[in-house]
Scaffold this motif. Structure first.
Motif, PDB file in Angstrom:
ATOM      1  N   THR A 126       0.763  -1.157  -0.187  1.00 34.43           N
ATOM      2  CA  THR A 126       0.036   0.005  -0.015  1.00 34.43           C
ATOM      3  C   THR A 126       0.880   1.200  -0.046  1.00 34.43           C
ATOM      4  OG1 THR A 126      -1.570  -1.240   1.298  1.00 34.43           O
ATOM      5  CG2 THR A 126      -1.785   1.337   1.219  1.00 34.43           C
ATOM      6  N   LEU A 127       1.821   1.230   0.891  1.00 31.37           N
ATOM      7  CA  LEU A 127       2.654   2.431   0.863  1.00 31.37           C
ATOM      8  C   LEU A 127       3.693   2.690  -0.477  1.00 31.37           C
ATOM      9  CD1 LEU A 127       4.446   4.690   2.459  1.00 31.37           C
ATOM     10  CD2 LEU A 127       6.061   2.678   2.977  1.00 31.37           C
ATOM     11  N   LEU A 128       3.816   1.610  -1.232  1.00 26.33           N
ATOM     12  CA  LEU A 128       4.751   1.725  -2.236  1.00 26.33           C
ATOM     13  C   LEU A 128       3.896   2.056  -3.701  1.00 26.33           C
ATOM     14  CD1 LEU A 128       6.990  -1.537  -2.307  1.00 26.33           C
ATOM     15  CD2 LEU A 128       7.501   0.871  -1.861  1.00 26.33           C
ATOM     16  N   MET A 129       2.469   1.982  -3.251  1.00 28.65           N
ATOM     17  CA  MET A 129       1.757   2.383  -4.398  1.00 28.65           C
ATOM     18  C   MET A 129       1.722   3.874  -4.541  1.00 28.65           C
ATOM     19  SD  MET A 129      -1.841   0.236  -4.468  1.00 28.65           S
ATOM     20  CE  MET A 129      -1.744  -1.507  -4.335  1.00 28.65           C
ATOM     21  N   GLY A 130       2.108   4.778  -3.493  1.00 24.25           N
ATOM     22  CA  GLY A 130       1.981   6.106  -3.558  1.00 24.25           C
ATOM     23  C   GLY A 130       3.431   6.581  -4.425  1.00 24.25           C
ATOM     24  N   PHE A 131       4.122   5.707  -4.659  1.00 24.77           N
ATOM     25  CA  PHE A 131       5.311   6.094  -5.487  1.00 24.77           C
ATOM     26  C   PHE A 131       5.585   5.421  -6.709  1.00 24.77           C
ATOM     27  CE2 PHE A 131       6.347   6.085  -0.704  1.00 24.77           C
ATOM     28  CZ  PHE A 131       6.562   7.442  -0.436  1.00 24.77           C
ATOM     29  N   VAL A 132       4.459   4.952  -7.283  1.00 25.91           N
ATOM     30  CA  VAL A 132       4.477   4.406  -8.572  1.00 25.91           C
ATOM     31  C   VAL A 132       4.733   5.526  -9.667  1.00 25.91           C
ATOM     32  CG1 VAL A 132       3.288   2.212  -7.994  1.00 25.91           C
ATOM     33  CG2 VAL A 132       1.992   4.275  -8.997  1.00 25.91           C
ATOM     34  N   THR A 133       5.508   5.076 -10.849  1.00 26.71           N
ATOM     35  CA  THR A 133       5.704   6.010 -11.981  1.00 26.71           C
ATOM     36  C   THR A 133       5.159   5.264 -13.099  1.00 26.71           C
ATOM     37  OG1 THR A 133       7.820   5.207 -12.158  1.00 26.71           O
ATOM     38  CG2 THR A 133       7.307   7.213 -10.756  1.00 26.71           C
ATOM     39  N   ALA A 134       4.606   4.214 -13.123  1.00 28.22           N
ATOM     40  CA  ALA A 134       4.155   3.571 -14.591  1.00 28.22           C
ATOM     41  C   ALA A 134       3.012   2.411 -13.882  1.00 28.22           C
ATOM     42  CB  ALA A 134       5.472   2.549 -15.012  1.00 28.22           C
ATOM     43  N   LEU A 174       1.810  -3.852  -7.938  1.00 29.72           N
ATOM     44  CA  LEU A 174       1.480  -3.948  -6.561  1.00 29.72           C
ATOM     45  C   LEU A 174      -0.104  -4.253  -6.159  1.00 29.72           C
ATOM     46  CD1 LEU A 174       3.426  -0.466  -5.984  1.00 29.72           C
ATOM     47  CD2 LEU A 174       3.853  -2.671  -4.719  1.00 29.72           C
ATOM     48  N   ARG A 175      -0.937  -4.099  -6.935  1.00 31.36           N
ATOM     49  CA  ARG A 175      -2.287  -4.387  -6.771  1.00 31.36           C
ATOM     50  C   ARG A 175      -2.353  -6.000  -6.638  1.00 31.36           C
ATOM     51  NH1 ARG A 175      -6.781  -1.956  -5.382  1.00 31.36           N
ATOM     52  NH2 ARG A 175      -8.315  -3.193  -6.735  1.00 31.36           N
ATOM     53  N   THR A 176      -1.632  -6.627  -7.536  1.00 30.01           N
ATOM     54  CA  THR A 176      -1.579  -8.096  -7.345  1.00 30.01           C
ATOM     55  C   THR A 176      -0.972  -8.161  -6.017  1.00 30.01           C
ATOM     56  OG1 THR A 176      -1.222  -8.139  -9.675  1.00 30.01           O
ATOM     57  CG2 THR A 176      -0.604 -10.120  -8.399  1.00 30.01           C
ATOM     58  N   VAL A 177       0.064  -7.821  -5.539  1.00 33.93           N
ATOM     59  CA  VAL A 177       0.360  -8.222  -4.142  1.00 33.93           C
ATOM     60  C   VAL A 177      -0.376  -7.817  -2.987  1.00 33.93           C
ATOM     61  CG1 VAL A 177       2.543  -7.386  -2.430  1.00 33.93           C
ATOM     62  CG2 VAL A 177       3.061  -7.843  -4.965  1.00 33.93           C
TER      63      VAL A 177
END
Length: 119
Positions: free
Chosen positions: A96-104, A111-114
Motif C-alpha cells: 500500500t505504501l509503495l503504491m504512492g510512489f509508482v511511476t508507471a 502492487l495491486r496483485t501483491v
C-alpha cells in the motif's frame, strides 16, 4: 493518478479551477476540440480496460484464490497464526505504501496483485 501514469480512456474533464456548471458542459463533449473550446481539459479518466484490469484480475482473482489457499494452508499446517498475520499485514502495508510512489502503470498493476495476495 490516471493523469500522472497516463492510463485509461481519454475524456473531457473540468479543469481544477472550473465550477459546477462547467463540469456539466464538459461531460457532454465527445472529442478533444469540443472539450478545449468549452474551457475543459482533455485528459486520462482512469476508466476503461486498464482500470478493469486493475480492479478485476489483478486484485479480485488473486485475492479470491489466495484467500482460499492460505486459509486451507493455515488449517492444515500448524503455523503460528500471530506470526502469519503479522507477516501478511507487513507485506500488505508495504504494498500500500509503495503504491504512492509508482511511476508507471505496470508498477501499479504489480502492487495491486501483491495487495490482493496479502489482503
Amino acid at each position: 493518478l490516471a493523469q500522472t501514469l497516463r492510463y485509461g480512456d481519454e475524456g473531457c474533464l473540468k479543469t481544477p479551477s472550473g465550477n459546477a456548471s462547467i463540469d456539466q458542459a464538459c461531460r457532454h463533449n465527445e472529442n478533444e476540440s469540443e472539450c478545449l473550446a468549452s474551457q475543459c481539459q482533455w485528459t486520462y479518466t482512469g476508466q476503461g480496460i486498464e482500470y478493469q484490469i486493475l480492479a478485476g484480475p489483478t486484485f479480485i482473482v488473486v485475492f479470491s484464490v489466495s484467500a482460499l489457499l492460505f486459509g486451507v494452508g493455515v488449517e492444515i499446517k500448524e503455523f503460528n497464526r500471530k506470526n502469519f498475520l503479522a507477516v501478511f499485514a507487513f507485506l500488505w502495508s508495504t504494498s500500500t505504501l509503495l503504491m504512492g510512489f509508482v511511476t508507471a502503470y505496470w508498477q501499479l498493476a504489480l502492487l495491486r496483485t501483491v495487495l490482493g495476495l496479502f489482503e
